[in-house]
Write an enzyme that holds these catalytic residues in place. Structure first.
Site, short mmCIF file in Angstrom:
data_model
loop_
_atom_site.label_atom_id
_atom_site.label_comp_id
_atom_site.label_asym_id
_atom_site.label_seq_id
_atom_site.Cartn_x
_atom_site.Cartn_y
_atom_site.Cartn_z
N ASP A 13 0.81 -1.05 0.05
CA ASP A 13 0.24 -0.12 -0.21
C ASP A 13 0.90 1.20 -0.06
O ASP A 13 2.12 1.01 0.24
CB ASP A 13 -0.86 0.00 1.21
CG ASP A 13 -1.86 1.17 1.29
OD1 ASP A 13 -2.29 1.52 0.31
OD2 ASP A 13 -1.69 1.66 2.37
N ASP A 15 0.00 5.02 1.30
CA ASP A 15 -0.31 5.92 2.31
C ASP A 15 -0.21 5.19 3.67
O ASP A 15 -0.89 4.21 3.72
CB ASP A 15 -1.55 6.74 2.22
CG ASP A 15 -1.47 7.50 0.64
OD1 ASP A 15 -0.89 8.43 0.86
OD2 ASP A 15 -2.17 7.35 -0.01
#
Length: 215
Positions: A13, A15
């Site tokens: 991922d 953020d």
């Protein structure tokens, strides 16, 4: 002492795992909420790990959703220069051979690219963004798409996520999962680390320092 997590590829991922955008995201969405007459606290409770295209319909009447979604996307790109790299992210990415990692993000490609540039991180060979999937996390499509693009079976991939929705997406896809940050606690990951500073690539998987493990 370390934990060895065997895998052939890492699916990150963005953020909260590679780029520290929490303060910027909250500022962007708070301004957006006020422009649209919404309670910022209610909005902020819904956003982490979701595409803006999935969040906006929960808050805005159908006839205004396209405008509202364009508004938040524009605002987040304008604010992207304020993000930094998460601890350990730059060193871990620099150690990975080409073709061994991908980024699966709920942001658009324009937003994710802007944040990576601001954080000084290398762009992955494989991006899977909000533009590429019909449904966001916890739907597993993003992670399945990334594994196919790398040519690695999903069962031999490790998903690194901070949100519960993202961890659920990794599990649903059939990957191993590693939680990153306190936000990941309680999300079903067998191992959660404070950040990536205690993680290194061995060539046969991820080595996780015991001192980096939360809980």
């Amino acid at each position: 002492m370390t934990h060895h997590v065997p895998c052939r590829a890492l699916l990150f991922d963005a953020d909260g795992v590679l780029v520290d955008s929490d303060a910027i995201v909250e500022a962007s969405w708070t301004r957006w909420a006020r422009r649209w007459g919404l309670d910022p606290d209610d909005v902020l409770a819904r956003i982490h790990g979701r595409r803006s295209a999935d969040t906006v319909p929960l808050l805005i009447a159908p006839e205004h959703q396209a405008e509202a979604n364009a508004d938040i996307d524009r605002s987040e790109i304008e604010d992207a220069g304020g993000v930094t790299a998460c601890p350990g992210a730059a060193d871990l990415l620099a150690s990975l051979p080409a073709g061994f990692w991908a980024v699966v993000t709920s942001g658009t490609l324009a937003l994710a690219s802007a944040r990576f540039v601001a954080a000084g991180l290398p762009a992955p060979e494989v991006w899977v963004t909000a533009d590429d999937v019909p449904a966001g996390k916890p739907d597993p499509t993003g992670y399945l798409t990334a594994a196919r693009a790398l040519g690695v079976p999903i069962a031999e991939c490790l998903v690194l996520e901070d949100s519960h929705a993202g961890l659920a997406a990794g599990v649903a896809a059939g990957a191993a999962v590693l939680g990153v940050s306190e936000r990941a606690l309680g999300g079903g990951a067998p191992l959660v680390v404070r950040d990536l500073a205690g993680c290194s690539w061995s060539g046969e998987g991820l080595e996780v320092q015991r001192s980096a493990v939360l809980g």
